[in-house]
Write an enzyme that holds these catalytic residues in place. Sequence first.
Site, PDB file in Angstrom:
ATOM      1  N   GLU A 141       0.617  -1.316   0.076  1.00 39.56           N
ATOM      2  CA  GLU A 141      -0.082  -0.054  -0.008  1.00 39.56           C
ATOM      3  C   GLU A 141       0.895   1.114  -0.021  1.00 39.56           C
ATOM      4  O   GLU A 141       2.044   1.155   0.449  1.00 39.56           O
ATOM      5  CB  GLU A 141      -0.887   0.055   1.247  1.00 39.56           C
ATOM      6  CG  GLU A 141      -2.236  -0.451   1.102  1.00 39.56           C
ATOM      7  CD  GLU A 141      -3.329   0.329   0.664  1.00 39.56           C
ATOM      8  OE1 GLU A 141      -2.702   1.368  -0.259  1.00 39.56           O
ATOM      9  OE2 GLU A 141      -4.428   0.391   0.998  1.00 39.56           O
ATOM     10  N   ASP A 142       0.602   2.223  -0.566  1.00 41.14           N
ATOM     11  CA  ASP A 142       1.040   3.547  -0.541  1.00 41.14           C
ATOM     12  C   ASP A 142       0.959   4.250   0.854  1.00 41.14           C
ATOM     13  O   ASP A 142       1.947   4.713   1.506  1.00 41.14           O
ATOM     14  CB  ASP A 142       0.675   4.659  -1.471  1.00 41.14           C
ATOM     15  CG  ASP A 142      -1.039   4.863  -1.550  1.00 41.14           C
ATOM     16  OD1 ASP A 142      -1.599   4.133  -0.976  1.00 41.14           O
ATOM     17  OD2 ASP A 142      -1.420   5.679  -2.569  1.00 41.14           O
TER      18      ASP A 142
ATOM     19  N   ASP B 138      -4.257   5.464   5.684  1.00 36.38           N
ATOM     20  CA  ASP B 138      -5.197   6.736   6.522  1.00 36.38           C
ATOM     21  C   ASP B 138      -6.136   6.375   7.452  1.00 36.38           C
ATOM     22  O   ASP B 138      -5.797   6.280   8.377  1.00 36.38           O
ATOM     23  CB  ASP B 138      -5.541   7.673   5.271  1.00 36.38           C
ATOM     24  CG  ASP B 138      -6.176   9.087   5.305  1.00 36.38           C
ATOM     25  OD1 ASP B 138      -6.367   9.266   6.501  1.00 36.38           O
ATOM     26  OD2 ASP B 138      -5.934   9.913   4.522  1.00 36.38           O
TER      27      ASP B 138
ATOM     28  N   PHE C  36      -2.215  16.314   4.562  1.00 40.32           N
ATOM     29  CA  PHE C  36      -2.316  15.632   3.228  1.00 40.32           C
ATOM     30  C   PHE C  36      -1.035  15.933   2.178  1.00 40.32           C
ATOM     31  O   PHE C  36      -0.509  16.953   2.069  1.00 40.32           O
ATOM     32  CB  PHE C  36      -3.443  16.501   2.246  1.00 40.32           C
ATOM     33  CG  PHE C  36      -3.811  15.842   1.173  1.00 40.32           C
ATOM     34  CD1 PHE C  36      -4.981  14.999   1.268  1.00 40.32           C
ATOM     35  CD2 PHE C  36      -3.445  15.971  -0.079  1.00 40.32           C
ATOM     36  CE1 PHE C  36      -5.597  14.319   0.233  1.00 40.32           C
ATOM     37  CE2 PHE C  36      -3.904  15.117  -0.967  1.00 40.32           C
ATOM     38  CZ  PHE C  36      -4.857  14.329  -0.961  1.00 40.32           C
TER      39      PHE C  36
ATOM     40  N   ARG D 213       1.721  12.803  -8.510  1.00 37.55           N
ATOM     41  CA  ARG D 213       2.221  11.386  -8.404  1.00 37.55           C
ATOM     42  C   ARG D 213       3.637  11.596  -8.804  1.00 37.55           C
ATOM     43  O   ARG D 213       4.537  10.731  -8.255  1.00 37.55           O
ATOM     44  CB  ARG D 213       1.695  10.408  -9.409  1.00 37.55           C
ATOM     45  CG  ARG D 213       0.166  10.123  -8.746  1.00 37.55           C
ATOM     46  CD  ARG D 213      -0.415   8.876  -9.754  1.00 37.55           C
ATOM     47  NE  ARG D 213      -1.853   8.789  -9.574  1.00 37.55           N
ATOM     48  CZ  ARG D 213      -2.471   8.147  -8.536  1.00 37.55           C
ATOM     49  NH1 ARG D 213      -1.661   7.634  -7.546  1.00 37.55           N
ATOM     50  NH2 ARG D 213      -3.698   8.228  -8.691  1.00 37.55           N
TER      51      ARG D 213
END
Length: 183
Positions: free
Chosen positions: A103-104, A107, A156, A169
């Site tokens: 996973e990146d 959250d 964020f 990205r």
Amino acid sequence: MNITNPQTDISRILFTEKQIAARVEALGMELTEEYRDKKPVMVCVLKGASFFYIDLCRQMQCHIDMDFISVSSYGAASKSSGVVRLIKDLDTDITGRHVVLVEDIIDSGLTLTYLREFFGARKPASIRTVSFLDKTARHAGELKTDYCGFEIPDEFVVGYGLDYANYYRNLPYIGVLKPSCYE
């Protein structure tokens, strides 16, 4: 949406390209030790984890299978919709296999929880999770990944695969996006 320029939209850099490379190399060494003789299925959660996933797989010095899954809980928003939607399933049968879910960012933990249950129903030998970033403040430490690149504050972030509305990205670092860009 007030996106102008990556140089002016980023309030500060959290992790440089060099810091990222060093951490990914260390994670690759840890995974190599654990999976040396197990031939794991490395599963990339598209699109955000793609940069991390490719770099991580290249650091692993053992046999691996590579596969991809695509899910969405954000769309073009800055907050999760609360619903995980499957867009692309795996091509590999994971029954009896060791699965490493890459996973990146963790959250709210909604996507990771969904994917653990989704894969668990397919009876793999094991499921381990690797997250490049973890916002522990957002899920109060209730959800743990097996391997984590960096813990980050509740801000964020974009870059190194992470985006806002499919922008940023391609940044080689992790930066904090100014609220004016997404509010």
